[in-house]
Design a protein around this motif. Structure first.
Motif, PDB file in Angstrom:
ATOM      1  N   LEU A 146       0.830  -1.199   0.000  1.00  0.00           N
ATOM      2  CA  LEU A 146       0.000   0.000   0.000  1.00  0.00           C
ATOM      3  C   LEU A 146       0.862   1.246   0.000  1.00  0.00           C
ATOM      4  N   GLY A 147       0.583   2.163  -0.922  1.00  0.00           N
ATOM      5  CA  GLY A 147       1.144   3.501  -0.851  1.00  0.00           C
ATOM      6  C   GLY A 147       0.318   4.276   0.167  1.00  0.00           C
ATOM      7  N   LEU A 148       0.880   4.497   1.341  1.00  0.00           N
ATOM      8  CA  LEU A 148       0.115   5.032   2.469  1.00  0.00           C
ATOM      9  C   LEU A 148       0.250   6.546   2.567  1.00  0.00           C
ATOM     10  N   PRO A 149      -0.837   7.308   2.350  1.00  0.00           N
ATOM     11  CA  PRO A 149      -0.771   8.768   2.524  1.00  0.00           C
ATOM     12  C   PRO A 149      -0.361   9.114   3.949  1.00  0.00           C
ATOM     13  N   THR A 150       0.593  10.041   4.061  1.00  0.00           N
ATOM     14  CA  THR A 150       1.211  10.342   5.357  1.00  0.00           C
ATOM     15  C   THR A 150       0.823  11.707   5.906  1.00  0.00           C
ATOM     16  N   GLY A 151       0.872  12.727   5.067  1.00  0.00           N
ATOM     17  CA  GLY A 151       0.550  14.068   5.518  1.00  0.00           C
ATOM     18  C   GLY A 151      -0.140  14.861   4.429  1.00  0.00           C
ATOM     19  N   ALA A 152      -1.222  15.568   4.780  1.00  0.00           N
ATOM     20  CA  ALA A 152      -1.982  16.354   3.806  1.00  0.00           C
ATOM     21  C   ALA A 152      -2.988  17.226   4.535  1.00  0.00           C
ATOM     22  N   PRO A 153      -3.484  18.281   3.875  1.00  0.00           N
ATOM     23  CA  PRO A 153      -4.521  19.110   4.495  1.00  0.00           C
ATOM     24  C   PRO A 153      -5.810  18.344   4.784  1.00  0.00           C
ATOM     25  N   TRP A 154      -5.984  17.190   4.133  1.00  0.00           N
ATOM     26  CA  TRP A 154      -7.225  16.431   4.282  1.00  0.00           C
ATOM     27  C   TRP A 154      -7.107  15.265   5.266  1.00  0.00           C
ATOM     28  N   LEU A 155      -5.962  15.104   5.921  1.00  0.00           N
ATOM     29  CA  LEU A 155      -5.851  13.962   6.828  1.00  0.00           C
ATOM     30  C   LEU A 155      -5.170  14.346   8.126  1.00  0.00           C
ATOM     31  N   LYS A 156      -5.408  13.546   9.151  1.00  0.00           N
ATOM     32  CA  LYS A 156      -4.631  13.605  10.378  1.00  0.00           C
ATOM     33  C   LYS A 156      -4.029  12.233  10.608  1.00  0.00           C
ATOM     34  N   ALA A 157      -3.001  12.177  11.401  1.00  0.00           N
ATOM     35  CA  ALA A 157      -2.213  10.955  11.546  1.00  0.00           C
ATOM     36  C   ALA A 157      -3.060   9.773  12.000  1.00  0.00           C
ATOM     37  N   GLY A 158      -3.993  10.015  12.920  1.00  0.00           N
ATOM     38  CA  GLY A 158      -4.822   8.922  13.417  1.00  0.00           C
ATOM     39  C   GLY A 158      -5.682   8.301  12.335  1.00  0.00           C
ATOM     40  N   GLU A 159      -6.130   9.139  11.380  1.00  0.00           N
ATOM     41  CA  GLU A 159      -6.929   8.611  10.272  1.00  0.00           C
ATOM     42  C   GLU A 159      -6.077   7.730   9.363  1.00  0.00           C
TER      43      GLU A 159
END
Length: 211
Positions: A146-159
């Protein structure tokens, strides 16, 4: 399969049957030197996934490459006169001997006042690799890498951790990290909270790794 992470959302997959570049965007470096690409896949129109300044030269340097974009990127790509195929959720096609399944459909919500744009994910070879773009979409296929999204305006680490646990791949490769000053904090969180049987592997930018 070998993978090269060019930073942020851009990855190069080298399968037995194809060389596939995904999301060559403005925050990524090194992909512009790639040759003999079989396909370039775009998940969505945001500049960190689609660098319209470098795309024309990349296409010219790879004659015969197949350009596949989401519906929201079609207008921008059309303006440079490139030939392309639009990928809609539910589509399936082949690049060489590698199969691609198109999933998802919408970008994750950034804010209620920002319109949601199209976003597609690409599942390669029945789950050998999955790039979700800017989404937490759950594919039907069992995912190996899986290419795992790490940081973005649309996510937080727990998500991101919850998504990692839901997909539960054999291997998670953190991507989409360029917006973070210290992504290592997130990498450690992923490793500590990953589900049993999942390894989190941080790739050195530009270095090929066999998975």
């Amino acid at each position: 399969m070998r993978i090269v992470h060019f930073g942020h959302a851009c990855t190069l997959l080298e399968t037995e049957g194809a060389r596939i570049l995904i999301d060559p965007g403005t925050f990524s470096t090194g992909f512009e030197g790639e040759r003999e690409l079989d396909a370039i896949l775009i998940t969505h129109q945001h500049f960190d996934h689609l660098d319209m300044d470098r795309l024309p030269a990349l296409l010219e340097a790879n004659p015969g490459v197949k350009l596949v974009v989401d519906p929201g990127s079609a207008e921008a790509v059309g303006k440079i006169g490139a030939e392309f195929q639009i990928a809609n959720p539910g589509d399936a096609f082949e690049i060489g001997s590698s199969g691609i399944d198109v999933v998802g459909g919408e970008h994750a919500v950034i804010h209620e006042e920002i319109p949601v744009i199209p976003n597609v994910g690409y599942v390669v070879d029945h789950g050998a690799f999955y790039h979700p773009g800017d989404s937490f979409f759950m594919p039907e296929q069992k995912i190996d890498v899986l290419g795992l999204p790490t940081g973005a305006p649309w996510l937080k680490a727990g998500e991101a951790v919850d998504y990692l646990r839901a997909v539960s791949p054999r291997l998670a490769v953190p991507i989409h990290e360029a917006v973070l000053a210290r992504p290592q904090m997130h990498y450690g969180l992923f490793a500590n909270l990953a589900p049993e049987g999942t390894e989190v592997k941080v790739l050195d930018v530009g270095e090929p790794v066999k998975l």
